[in-house]
Design a protein around this motif. Sequence first.
Motif: not given
Length: 203
Positions: A7-23
């Motif tokens: 769950n932590i890995d999945t959450a981190f992956s979501h945050i990573k994708r969201f951060s890239i999209f935001l940038m």
Amino acid sequence: MFTQFKNIDTAFSHIKRFSIFLMLFCAGLSGFAIYKSYEGIKAAQARIYILANGKAIEVFAAERKDNIGVEIRDHVKMFHHYFFTLDPDEKVIQRNIAGALNLADQSAKKAYDNLKEQGFYSNLMAGNISQEIHIDSTQLDLNQYPFYFRCYATQKLVRSSFTVLRKLVTQGYLRNVSRSDNNPHGFLILKWETISNQDLIKP
């Protein structure tokens, strides 16, 4: 425990994708803002205000190529006005001829010298003759450089007892030069010559 890590890995992956999209979104937004700012500055620089009779009037700048035909026609008109608008006054003749010679090369000076040697200006003053000119049309060829022109005009010679109208046709070329107070359009007439100068109405 492994589920928690998953769950932590999945959450981190979501945050990573969201951060890239935001940038990427922020970078795109910044680029768009810079582009619109540049366009706004460019539009503001093209807007000019002149003061006329105490009032500010907005005018717009344009590139030279957009108005080159208009500027060439006005340059040709100014040259012919100065060269052919004469009164029986030596100072008026000298002032107008000087204005014309600022707009053309030695071909105009040669034409002036020939007329002077033939006594043309002396006869104007002796006979109290005034001369005016009206430009009927100017043909241009902007597909070659120097630019070619042919000018059709009507001369009016006013004497004390009668008036003579003449049909005048001249031709020449124009090249670009620096603008100045004496040459506001920034052209110089080359190889100027008179093709025809015939009376329309004889006394």
